[in-house]
Design a protein around this motif. Sequence first.
Motif, PDB file in Angstrom:
ATOM      1  N   GLY A  20      12.757 -19.713  31.553  1.00 47.06           N
ATOM      2  CA  GLY A  20      13.675 -19.255  30.530  1.00 47.06           C
ATOM      3  C   GLY A  20      14.082 -20.319  29.536  1.00 47.06           C
ATOM      4  N   GLY A  21      15.121 -19.978  28.779  1.00 46.70           N
ATOM      5  CA  GLY A  21      15.561 -20.796  27.654  1.00 46.70           C
ATOM      6  C   GLY A  21      15.933 -22.220  28.004  1.00 46.70           C
ATOM      7  N   TYR A  22      16.659 -22.409  29.093  1.00 51.24           N
ATOM      8  CA  TYR A  22      17.089 -23.763  29.429  1.00 51.24           C
ATOM      9  C   TYR A  22      15.915 -24.638  29.837  1.00 51.24           C
ATOM     10  N   ALA A  23      14.892 -24.045  30.411  1.00 54.46           N
ATOM     11  CA  ALA A  23      13.705 -24.804  30.747  1.00 54.46           C
ATOM     12  C   ALA A  23      12.932 -25.209  29.492  1.00 54.46           C
ATOM     13  N   MET A  24      13.157 -24.495  28.381  1.00 56.59           N
ATOM     14  CA  MET A  24      12.486 -24.817  27.121  1.00 56.59           C
ATOM     15  C   MET A  24      13.145 -25.982  26.391  1.00 56.59           C
ATOM     16  N   VAL A  25      14.385 -26.259  26.705  1.00 56.54           N
ATOM     17  CA  VAL A  25      15.158 -27.260  25.956  1.00 56.54           C
ATOM     18  C   VAL A  25      14.447 -28.608  25.853  1.00 56.54           C
ATOM     19  N   PRO A  26      13.958 -29.196  26.966  1.00 60.45           N
ATOM     20  CA  PRO A  26      13.303 -30.501  26.804  1.00 60.45           C
ATOM     21  C   PRO A  26      12.051 -30.432  25.938  1.00 60.45           C
ATOM     22  N   LEU A  27      11.314 -29.326  26.009  1.00 62.53           N
ATOM     23  CA  LEU A  27      10.109 -29.194  25.186  1.00 62.53           C
ATOM     24  C   LEU A  27      10.458 -29.031  23.712  1.00 62.53           C
ATOM     25  N   ILE A  28      11.472 -28.223  23.429  1.00 60.71           N
ATOM     26  CA  ILE A  28      11.900 -28.034  22.042  1.00 60.71           C
ATOM     27  C   ILE A  28      12.424 -29.350  21.483  1.00 60.71           C
ATOM     28  N   GLU A  29      13.241 -30.041  22.269  1.00 62.22           N
ATOM     29  CA  GLU A  29      13.783 -31.314  21.806  1.00 62.22           C
ATOM     30  C   GLU A  29      12.674 -32.332  21.562  1.00 62.22           C
ATOM     31  N   ALA A  30      11.709 -32.414  22.485  1.00 62.76           N
ATOM     32  CA  ALA A  30      10.607 -33.363  22.316  1.00 62.76           C
ATOM     33  C   ALA A  30       9.807 -33.059  21.055  1.00 62.76           C
ATOM     34  N   GLU A  31       9.580 -31.783  20.802  1.00 64.89           N
ATOM     35  CA  GLU A  31       8.757 -31.394  19.653  1.00 64.89           C
ATOM     36  C   GLU A  31       9.512 -31.497  18.329  1.00 64.89           C
ATOM     37  N   ILE A  32      10.721 -30.957  18.280  1.00 64.08           N
ATOM     38  CA  ILE A  32      11.459 -30.831  17.020  1.00 64.08           C
ATOM     39  C   ILE A  32      12.237 -32.093  16.676  1.00 64.08           C
ATOM     40  N   VAL A  33      12.858 -32.716  17.674  1.00 62.63           N
ATOM     41  CA  VAL A  33      13.707 -33.884  17.428  1.00 62.63           C
ATOM     42  C   VAL A  33      12.904 -35.180  17.516  1.00 62.63           C
ATOM     43  N   ASP A  34      12.210 -35.370  18.639  1.00 61.61           N
ATOM     44  CA  ASP A  34      11.541 -36.643  18.886  1.00 61.61           C
ATOM     45  C   ASP A  34      10.224 -36.797  18.123  1.00 61.61           C
ATOM     46  N   LYS A  35       9.345 -35.818  18.248  1.00 58.02           N
ATOM     47  CA  LYS A  35       8.013 -35.939  17.648  1.00 58.02           C
ATOM     48  C   LYS A  35       8.014 -35.704  16.136  1.00 58.02           C
ATOM     49  N   ARG A  36       8.561 -34.580  15.703  1.00 55.62           N
ATOM     50  CA  ARG A  36       8.492 -34.218  14.287  1.00 55.62           C
ATOM     51  C   ARG A  36       9.687 -34.693  13.471  1.00 55.62           C
ATOM     52  N   LYS A  37      10.790 -35.005  14.161  1.00 57.84           N
ATOM     53  CA  LYS A  37      12.012 -35.506  13.520  1.00 57.84           C
ATOM     54  C   LYS A  37      12.517 -34.567  12.416  1.00 57.84           C
ATOM     55  N   TRP A  38      12.448 -33.266  12.699  1.00 61.86           N
ATOM     56  CA  TRP A  38      12.918 -32.279  11.734  1.00 61.86           C
ATOM     57  C   TRP A  38      14.439 -32.194  11.727  1.00 61.86           C
ATOM     58  N   ILE A  39      15.056 -32.441  12.879  1.00 57.40           N
ATOM     59  CA  ILE A  39      16.514 -32.497  12.950  1.00 57.40           C
ATOM     60  C   ILE A  39      16.924 -33.656  13.849  1.00 57.40           C
ATOM     61  N   LYS A  40      18.160 -34.106  13.678  1.00 56.96           N
ATOM     62  CA  LYS A  40      18.670 -35.220  14.472  1.00 56.96           C
ATOM     63  C   LYS A  40      19.130 -34.725  15.836  1.00 56.96           C
ATOM     64  N   LYS A  41      19.211 -35.647  16.786  1.00 56.91           N
ATOM     65  CA  LYS A  41      19.600 -35.311  18.151  1.00 56.91           C
ATOM     66  C   LYS A  41      20.992 -34.677  18.200  1.00 56.91           C
ATOM     67  N   GLU A  42      21.922 -35.201  17.396  1.00 58.92           N
ATOM     68  CA  GLU A  42      23.278 -34.656  17.378  1.00 58.92           C
ATOM     69  C   GLU A  42      23.282 -33.222  16.839  1.00 58.92           C
ATOM     70  N   GLU A  43      22.476 -32.976  15.812  1.00 52.69           N
ATOM     71  CA  GLU A  43      22.367 -31.622  15.262  1.00 52.69           C
ATOM     72  C   GLU A  43      21.769 -30.669  16.303  1.00 52.69           C
ATOM     73  N   PHE A  44      20.790 -31.167  17.040  1.00 49.33           N
ATOM     74  CA  PHE A  44      20.168 -30.353  18.085  1.00 49.33           C
ATOM     75  C   PHE A  44      21.194 -29.971  19.144  1.00 49.33           C
ATOM     76  N   LEU A  45      22.022 -30.919  19.535  1.00 53.53           N
ATOM     77  CA  LEU A  45      23.064 -30.640  20.526  1.00 53.53           C
ATOM     78  C   LEU A  45      24.049 -29.604  19.980  1.00 53.53           C
ATOM     79  N   ASP A  46      24.412 -29.730  18.711  1.00 55.70           N
ATOM     80  CA  ASP A  46      25.310 -28.749  18.088  1.00 55.70           C
ATOM     81  C   ASP A  46      24.670 -27.358  18.043  1.00 55.70           C
ATOM     82  N   LEU A  47      23.384 -27.297  17.692  1.00 60.62           N
ATOM     83  CA  LEU A  47      22.683 -26.010  17.642  1.00 60.62           C
ATOM     84  C   LEU A  47      22.556 -25.399  19.032  1.00 60.62           C
TER      85      LEU A  47
END
Length: 185
Positions: A20-47
Amino acid sequence: MLYLKYFIIFFRIGLFTVGGGYAMVPLIEAEIVDKRKWIKKEEFLDLMALSQTVPGIFAVNIAIFIGYKLRKFWGAFFMALGTIMPSFLIILAIALFFRQFQHLEPVERVFKGIRPGVVALIAAPTFKMAKTARINRYNIWIPAVSALLIWLLGFSPIYIIILSGLGGYFYGRYKRKTESRSTRE
């Protein structure tokens, strides 16, 4: 082309994430925040926090909020569609064939083996969020008491969120007053 990329990224995450969704969190964060840097880590936490407060499926909510932040309606649409399609297709396939195989011992073992992995996938982002939210030995009692109130006493998470928000508001006011007093002295 960018929207297709959004769809593919979230389709791939949805396809390979069990739990489910919570299991997706590390993958989404790795892809969107870490790899592609589309949003900042703080913004990701807020979202993530925002995604948890609205009704609906957490993974779809976070995909919608990230997509909307990046490209408004169409970004949200294609990220949400990418998130939903793998589950839809897998559930459709299971519905068509599972009854024929559910009683087989290897199938039962596979599902029993998946459970600990799902727990780990949910625990990992929890600890990561705690670190990002600056949970430490001085304030660990807040999420611990909140979890116990929900789990043991059956408090509604809505009340916990409201009380936490009010507590944060009054703590912020208190802190501002003490800081202004110390600067005047």
